[in-house]
Each structure stands twice: as C-alpha cells, then as structure tokens.
Design a protein around this motif. Structure first.
Motif, PDB file in Angstrom:
ATOM      1  N   ARG A  26       0.726  -1.087  -0.098  1.00 38.97           N
ATOM      2  CA  ARG A  26      -0.180   0.126   0.058  1.00 38.97           C
ATOM      3  C   ARG A  26       0.947   1.351  -0.100  1.00 38.97           C
ATOM      4  N   LYS A  59       1.704   3.375 -12.284  1.00 38.20           N
ATOM      5  CA  LYS A  59       0.734   2.159 -12.138  1.00 38.20           C
ATOM      6  C   LYS A  59       1.226   1.048 -13.231  1.00 38.20           C
ATOM      7  N   ARG A  63      -0.642  -0.995  -4.578  1.00 42.33           N
ATOM      8  CA  ARG A  63      -1.987  -0.436  -4.326  1.00 42.33           C
ATOM      9  C   ARG A  63      -1.861   1.046  -4.014  1.00 42.33           C
ATOM     10  N   ARG A 101     -10.390   8.757 -11.013  1.00 46.60           N
ATOM     11  CA  ARG A 101     -10.652   7.346 -11.496  1.00 46.60           C
ATOM     12  C   ARG A 101      -9.736   6.339 -11.483  1.00 46.60           C
ATOM     13  N   MET A 160      -6.832   5.808  -9.355  1.00 52.82           N
ATOM     14  CA  MET A 160      -6.519   5.437  -7.700  1.00 52.82           C
ATOM     15  C   MET A 160      -7.333   6.135  -6.779  1.00 52.82           C
ATOM     16  N   PRO A 161      -7.611   5.423  -5.552  1.00 54.13           N
ATOM     17  CA  PRO A 161      -8.354   6.197  -4.519  1.00 54.13           C
ATOM     18  C   PRO A 161      -7.364   7.420  -4.152  1.00 54.13           C
ATOM     19  N   ASN A 217     -18.800   9.205  -4.175  1.00 51.42           N
ATOM     20  CA  ASN A 217     -17.586   8.207  -3.716  1.00 51.42           C
ATOM     21  C   ASN A 217     -17.032   8.429  -2.918  1.00 51.42           C
ATOM     22  N   GLU A 240      -7.465  -0.661  -0.461  1.00 52.43           N
ATOM     23  CA  GLU A 240      -8.296  -1.641  -1.495  1.00 52.43           C
ATOM     24  C   GLU A 240      -9.363  -1.554  -2.310  1.00 52.43           C
ATOM     25  N   MET A 241      -9.801  -0.372  -2.209  1.00 50.08           N
ATOM     26  CA  MET A 241     -10.866   0.113  -2.889  1.00 50.08           C
ATOM     27  C   MET A 241     -10.849   0.213  -4.220  1.00 50.08           C
ATOM     28  N   GLU A 242     -11.905  -0.071  -5.172  1.00 55.54           N
ATOM     29  CA  GLU A 242     -11.801   0.482  -6.811  1.00 55.54           C
ATOM     30  C   GLU A 242     -12.067   1.945  -6.601  1.00 55.54           C
ATOM     31  N   ALA A 243     -11.312   2.734  -7.499  1.00 55.40           N
ATOM     32  CA  ALA A 243     -11.452   4.365  -7.895  1.00 55.40           C
ATOM     33  C   ALA A 243     -12.811   4.253  -8.703  1.00 55.40           C
ATOM     34  N   ALA A 267     -12.804   6.527  -5.231  1.00 53.88           N
ATOM     35  CA  ALA A 267     -13.129   6.486  -3.833  1.00 53.88           C
ATOM     36  C   ALA A 267     -12.455   7.533  -3.307  1.00 53.88           C
TER      37      ALA A 267
END
Length: 221
Positions: free
Chosen positions: A29, A117, A124, A148, A150-151, A176, A188-191, A193
């Motif tokens: 992370r 990325k 993450r 959108r 990454m968090p 969001n 751990e969340m999907e963007a 977020a």
C-alpha cells in the motif's frame, strides 16, 4: 506536479529505460504525495504521516516536481536542493523521496500516475493531498481521470477545511466519498473512492517560509 500553464521542455529521458529506485513490491500500500516542496515543512510531513497512519500505508513516496509552471524559476530552489530538504524532513523508513517526474520526463500528474501504475502492477496506490489542493483540483489536467485511476486521501489543512468540503471535486465525486472509519481499507477499494481525514492541524506553509526567508533575520514567527 502542477496543472496549468505551458509545460517546459521535457528532460531527454526514455521512460522505458527509467530506474525509479522505489523498491515497491506487489501488494504494498503506497501513498503518492506530490509537490514542489519549496521548501518542505512540518505541514507537509503532517499530511504524509496522517495518511500513512490512518490508511495503513507501507510507504509514502514524495514526488518532488521539477518546476511549478505558474511561478518563475527564480522563485523555486534547484531540484537538488529541494530533494535534499525533503530527505532531511521525511527521513523515516516508510518515507521515500523521489525525482521520478524529472527522470521520467512527465509533467502532468495524470501522466506520472499512469506511468507508475504501469511500472508497478499489483501495488495499491493512493493519491495523497492536503485539502488546500483539493480546492483547486478541478483545474488540474485530467482531474477526473486521476480520481478514477486510484483512490485519493485528502488531509485537512488550515484555511481550507470549509472551502474544500464544498469544492467542485467534492461535489462531483460526492457519491464516491467514503467515511473516515473506512480509511484503513481505502487502498483496497476500486477508484473512484476518496476519504477526507481531519487531524490536529499544522499551520506551516511554503509561502510563509519563503516570505520569512526574504525578510531576513528580523522576521518573526
């Protein structure tokens, strides 16, 4: 890591040949914290440490930008000096200070984050910024793409707490936003977020420090 004005000539570095030296492993992370850091100060460290602790991050990568296109180069210390200052401030084992943008030849944040990325699949990433930056985030190139990609974690900073909560980005991505209680799982969340975190505030700013430096020994505060 700034978003307006003409981009200067990019360094002649090929991204494919870049060695970023970040030593990131899949599953980590990692918070990405960008800025000119001219100079870095305790307020920056407060943002980074708050994100690291509250989000349970393994690393915070300080992305020291080459030059703010909105300001004269005369107002910005050389990159090597800003890197040294930042290393002296962010000297913990979880802090990594990088000139990735300069060596990669990227100028816009969205391009930097996409490249990171692509180079580090399985890591993450979370974009970290102070609430003062959130207020103008909608002026950044590709700002919706960043959200959108990454968090994002926004850390409260003095003078921008109320304004940032009603900033265009906050409104646009209001559905969001996740509660602060879920900060430990944000990575751990999907963007898209994002989370807004408050903590005891640190009032230091780079602008104030530069003003004091120009004022000389007689400056107070």
């Amino acid at each position: 890591m700034f978003q307006a004005g003409p981009a200067p000539k990019k360094p002649a570095h090929a991204p494919g040949a870049l060695r970023d030296g970040l030593n990131l492993q899949p599953g980590m992370r990692v918070g990405l914290f960008g800025g000119s850091f001219n100079p870095p100060h305790e307020g920056h460290l407060h943002v980074a440490e708050t994100a690291r602790i509250r989000l349970g991050l393994d690393r915070i990568v300080w992305l020291v930008s080459p030059q703010n296109p909105l300001k004269s180069a005369d107002e910005t210390a050389p990159l090597e000096q800003r890197m040294a200052w930042t290393r002296a401030l962010a000297d913990g084992p979880s802090m990594v200070v990088s000139d990735f943008e300069t060596r990669a030849g990227t100028w816009w944040t969205i391009d930097t984050l996409r490249l990171l990325k692509a180079r580090h699949p399985g890591v993450r990433f979370v974009w970290v910024m102070g609430s003062d930056n959130l207020m103008g985030f909608h002026h950044w190139k590709g700002w919706t793409d960043i959200a959108r990609l990454m968090p994002m974690a926004v850390i409260a900073r003095p003078g921008s707490i109320l304004g940032s909560r009603f900033a265009p980005t906050s409104t646009f991505f209001s559905e969001n936003r996740v509660p602060a209680s879920r900060a430990p799982v944000l990575a751990e969340m999907e963007a898209p977020a994002w989370v807004y975190l408050t903590a005891p505030l640190n009032p230091q700013s780079s602008t104030a420090l530069r003003r004091m430096a120009k004022a000389g020994p007689s400056a107070k505060g």
